[in-house]
Scaffold this motif. Structure first.
Motif, PDB file in Angstrom:
ATOM      1  N   GLY A   1      53.598  29.195  23.440  1.00 58.61           N
ATOM      2  CA  GLY A   1      53.932  28.412  22.444  1.00 58.61           C
ATOM      3  C   GLY A   1      52.887  28.127  21.557  1.00 58.61           C
ATOM      4  O   GLY A   1      53.471  28.393  20.106  1.00 58.61           O
ATOM      5  N   ASP A   2      51.973  27.945  21.162  1.00 63.34           N
ATOM      6  CA  ASP A   2      51.549  27.406  20.188  1.00 63.34           C
ATOM      7  C   ASP A   2      50.232  28.916  20.576  1.00 63.34           C
ATOM      8  O   ASP A   2      49.396  28.546  18.781  1.00 63.34           O
ATOM      9  CB  ASP A   2      50.420  26.089  19.997  1.00 63.34           C
ATOM     10  CG  ASP A   2      49.992  26.206  21.767  1.00 63.34           C
ATOM     11  OD1 ASP A   2      49.143  26.349  21.859  1.00 63.34           O
ATOM     12  OD2 ASP A   2      49.893  24.672  21.928  1.00 63.34           O
ATOM     13  N   ARG A   3      49.743  29.381  20.454  1.00 64.72           N
ATOM     14  CA  ARG A   3      49.007  30.903  20.150  1.00 64.72           C
ATOM     15  C   ARG A   3      47.441  29.841  21.164  1.00 64.72           C
ATOM     16  O   ARG A   3      46.560  30.828  20.459  1.00 64.72           O
ATOM     17  CB  ARG A   3      49.526  31.261  18.941  1.00 64.72           C
ATOM     18  CG  ARG A   3      50.055  32.059  18.450  1.00 64.72           C
ATOM     19  CD  ARG A   3      50.639  32.597  19.327  1.00 64.72           C
ATOM     20  NE  ARG A   3      49.706  33.869  19.263  1.00 64.72           N
ATOM     21  CZ  ARG A   3      50.026  35.577  20.028  1.00 64.72           C
ATOM     22  NH1 ARG A   3      50.666  35.171  21.436  1.00 64.72           N
ATOM     23  NH2 ARG A   3      49.049  36.312  20.413  1.00 64.72           N
ATOM     24  N   ARG A   4      47.007  29.323  21.442  1.00 65.22           N
ATOM     25  CA  ARG A   4      45.771  28.915  21.407  1.00 65.22           C
ATOM     26  C   ARG A   4      45.791  30.129  22.749  1.00 65.22           C
ATOM     27  O   ARG A   4      46.232  30.224  23.507  1.00 65.22           O
ATOM     28  CB  ARG A   4      45.587  27.209  22.600  1.00 65.22           C
ATOM     29  CG  ARG A   4      46.362  26.170  21.174  1.00 65.22           C
ATOM     30  CD  ARG A   4      45.792  25.120  22.024  1.00 65.22           C
ATOM     31  NE  ARG A   4      47.236  24.652  22.631  1.00 65.22           N
ATOM     32  CZ  ARG A   4      46.454  23.662  24.509  1.00 65.22           C
ATOM     33  NH1 ARG A   4      45.826  22.959  24.034  1.00 65.22           N
ATOM     34  NH2 ARG A   4      47.695  23.604  24.478  1.00 65.22           N
ATOM     35  N   ARG A   5      43.763  29.611  22.684  1.00 64.46           N
ATOM     36  CA  ARG A   5      43.601  31.087  24.056  1.00 64.46           C
ATOM     37  C   ARG A   5      44.039  30.715  25.468  1.00 64.46           C
ATOM     38  O   ARG A   5      43.708  29.020  25.768  1.00 64.46           O
ATOM     39  CB  ARG A   5      41.807  31.467  23.937  1.00 64.46           C
ATOM     40  CG  ARG A   5      41.377  31.746  22.568  1.00 64.46           C
ATOM     41  CD  ARG A   5      40.418  32.633  23.106  1.00 64.46           C
ATOM     42  NE  ARG A   5      40.010  33.003  21.588  1.00 64.46           N
ATOM     43  CZ  ARG A   5      39.494  34.073  21.651  1.00 64.46           C
ATOM     44  NH1 ARG A   5      38.155  33.977  22.459  1.00 64.46           N
ATOM     45  NH2 ARG A   5      39.051  35.081  20.537  1.00 64.46           N
ATOM     46  N   CYS A   6      44.122  31.541  26.167  1.00 62.06           N
ATOM     47  CA  CYS A   6      43.951  30.511  27.532  1.00 62.06           C
ATOM     48  C   CYS A   6      42.296  30.056  28.276  1.00 62.06           C
ATOM     49  O   CYS A   6      41.378  30.909  28.164  1.00 62.06           O
ATOM     50  CB  CYS A   6      44.505  31.980  28.483  1.00 62.06           C
ATOM     51  SG  CYS A   6      44.781  31.497  30.513  1.00 62.06           S
ATOM     52  N   PRO A   7      43.343  28.471  28.942  1.00 57.91           N
ATOM     53  CA  PRO A   7      41.901  28.171  29.506  1.00 57.91           C
ATOM     54  C   PRO A   7      40.783  28.683  30.680  1.00 57.91           C
ATOM     55  O   PRO A   7      40.143  28.693  30.685  1.00 57.91           O
ATOM     56  CB  PRO A   7      42.310  26.682  30.042  1.00 57.91           C
ATOM     57  CG  PRO A   7      43.513  26.747  30.326  1.00 57.91           C
ATOM     58  CD  PRO A   7      44.336  27.860  29.270  1.00 57.91           C
ATOM     59  N   VAL A   8      42.052  29.378  31.208  1.00 60.32           N
ATOM     60  CA  VAL A   8      41.677  30.239  32.899  1.00 60.32           C
ATOM     61  C   VAL A   8      40.798  31.425  32.339  1.00 60.32           C
ATOM     62  O   VAL A   8      40.269  31.881  32.446  1.00 60.32           O
ATOM     63  CB  VAL A   8      42.533  30.654  33.733  1.00 60.32           C
ATOM     64  CG1 VAL A   8      42.216  31.613  34.675  1.00 60.32           C
ATOM     65  CG2 VAL A   8      43.195  29.130  33.972  1.00 60.32           C
ATOM     66  N   CYS A   9      41.689  32.243  31.170  1.00 56.36           N
ATOM     67  CA  CYS A   9      40.843  33.788  31.001  1.00 56.36           C
ATOM     68  C   CYS A   9      40.628  33.657  29.834  1.00 56.36           C
ATOM     69  O   CYS A   9      39.383  34.180  29.363  1.00 56.36           O
ATOM     70  CB  CYS A   9      41.856  35.054  31.002  1.00 56.36           C
ATOM     71  SG  CYS A   9      42.962  34.520  30.134  1.00 56.36           S
ATOM     72  N   CYS A  10      40.301  32.720  29.436  1.00 58.00           N
ATOM     73  CA  CYS A  10      39.729  32.530  27.264  1.00 58.00           C
ATOM     74  C   CYS A  10      39.723  33.985  26.816  1.00 58.00           C
ATOM     75  O   CYS A  10      39.073  33.924  25.899  1.00 58.00           O
ATOM     76  CB  CYS A  10      38.220  32.585  27.614  1.00 58.00           C
ATOM     77  SG  CYS A  10      37.455  30.825  29.114  1.00 58.00           S
ATOM     78  N   GLY A  11      41.648  34.106  26.976  1.00 53.60           N
ATOM     79  CA  GLY A  11      41.496  35.455  25.857  1.00 53.60           C
ATOM     80  C   GLY A  11      41.162  36.263  26.773  1.00 53.60           C
ATOM     81  O   GLY A  11      41.817  37.846  25.632  1.00 53.60           O
ATOM     82  N   ASN A  12      40.727  36.621  27.426  1.00 55.17           N
ATOM     83  CA  ASN A  12      40.294  37.882  27.757  1.00 55.17           C
ATOM     84  C   ASN A  12      41.234  39.078  28.585  1.00 55.17           C
ATOM     85  O   ASN A  12      41.488  40.005  28.984  1.00 55.17           O
ATOM     86  CB  ASN A  12      39.102  38.156  29.096  1.00 55.17           C
ATOM     87  CG  ASN A  12      37.915  37.328  27.909  1.00 55.17           C
ATOM     88  OD1 ASN A  12      37.085  38.272  27.023  1.00 55.17           O
ATOM     89  ND2 ASN A  12      36.948  36.986  28.717  1.00 55.17           N
ATOM     90  N   GLU A  13      42.928  38.400  28.988  1.00 53.72           N
ATOM     91  CA  GLU A  13      43.697  38.784  29.434  1.00 53.72           C
ATOM     92  C   GLU A  13      43.565  38.686  31.305  1.00 53.72           C
ATOM     93  O   GLU A  13      44.235  38.939  32.141  1.00 53.72           O
ATOM     94  CB  GLU A  13      43.869  40.327  28.884  1.00 53.72           C
ATOM     95  CG  GLU A  13      44.559  39.382  27.306  1.00 53.72           C
ATOM     96  CD  GLU A  13      44.814  41.084  26.646  1.00 53.72           C
ATOM     97  OE1 GLU A  13      44.842  42.038  27.480  1.00 53.72           O
ATOM     98  OE2 GLU A  13      45.110  40.869  26.058  1.00 53.72           O
ATOM     99  N   ARG A  14      42.531  39.425  31.185  1.00 54.64           N
ATOM    100  CA  ARG A  14      41.908  39.819  33.022  1.00 54.64           C
ATOM    101  C   ARG A  14      41.309  38.693  33.704  1.00 54.64           C
ATOM    102  O   ARG A  14      40.275  38.004  32.604  1.00 54.64           O
ATOM    103  CB  ARG A  14      41.518  40.529  33.172  1.00 54.64           C
ATOM    104  CG  ARG A  14      42.411  41.844  32.570  1.00 54.64           C
ATOM    105  CD  ARG A  14      41.961  43.264  33.284  1.00 54.64           C
ATOM    106  NE  ARG A  14      42.962  44.479  32.280  1.00 54.64           N
ATOM    107  CZ  ARG A  14      44.358  44.916  33.938  1.00 54.64           C
ATOM    108  NH1 ARG A  14      44.603  44.189  35.239  1.00 54.64           N
ATOM    109  NH2 ARG A  14      45.350  45.609  33.376  1.00 54.64           N
ATOM    110  N   ILE A  15      40.916  38.641  34.611  1.00 53.94           N
ATOM    111  CA  ILE A  15      39.833  37.665  35.535  1.00 53.94           C
ATOM    112  C   ILE A  15      39.806  38.605  36.679  1.00 53.94           C
ATOM    113  O   ILE A  15      40.059  38.931  37.273  1.00 53.94           O
ATOM    114  CB  ILE A  15      40.255  35.768  35.854  1.00 53.94           C
ATOM    115  CG1 ILE A  15      41.715  36.099  36.831  1.00 53.94           C
ATOM    116  CG2 ILE A  15      40.464  35.065  34.982  1.00 53.94           C
ATOM    117  CD1 ILE A  15      41.655  34.816  37.367  1.00 53.94           C
ATOM    118  N   SER A  16      37.937  37.724  37.371  1.00 50.42           N
ATOM    119  CA  SER A  16      37.386  38.354  38.153  1.00 50.42           C
ATOM    120  C   SER A  16      38.285  37.619  39.436  1.00 50.42           C
ATOM    121  O   SER A  16      39.302  36.839  39.326  1.00 50.42           O
ATOM    122  CB  SER A  16      36.014  37.990  38.082  1.00 50.42           C
ATOM    123  OG  SER A  16      35.945  36.515  38.441  1.00 50.42           O
TER     124      SER A  16
END
Length: 93
Positions: free
Chosen positions: A22-37
């Motif tokens: 909705g508001d183009r805030r960075r994702c709190p889980v991946c911090c905008g990196n799109e992938r997580i470990s």
């Protein structure tokens, strides 16, 4: 044939977009990196599972609880691992 070890997956919270819809805030889980470990994915799955099992004041609706449980199951399936909440079934047969 050797098994494939998965080390990073698309973020399940933002579906790999890096931002919330909705508001183009960075994702709190991946911090905008799109992938997580894989470790972060396991932690996220456990948090989702705990939410699906939560009871008490302000509890989630049943459809939301099922959705949280499905996310947790899907992460462990993607990682090709047995979820901890099912590990006792393998040990007892």
């Amino acid at each position: 044939m050797s098994a494939v070890r998965i080390t990073r997956i698309l973020c399940p919270h933002c579906a790999g977009h890096g931002y919330l819809a909705g508001d183009r805030r960075r994702c709190p889980v991946c911090c905008g990196n799109e992938r997580i470990s894989a470790d972060d994915a396991r932690a996220y799955a456990m948090a989702q599972r705990r939410m699906s099992d939560a009871n008490g004041a302000g509890e989630l609706s049943w459809p939301q609880k099922r959705k949280c449980a499905a996310i947790a199951e899907g992460i462990y399936e993607l990682l090709q691992e047995l979820p901890p909440w099912r590990a006792h079934r393998r040990a007892t047969g």
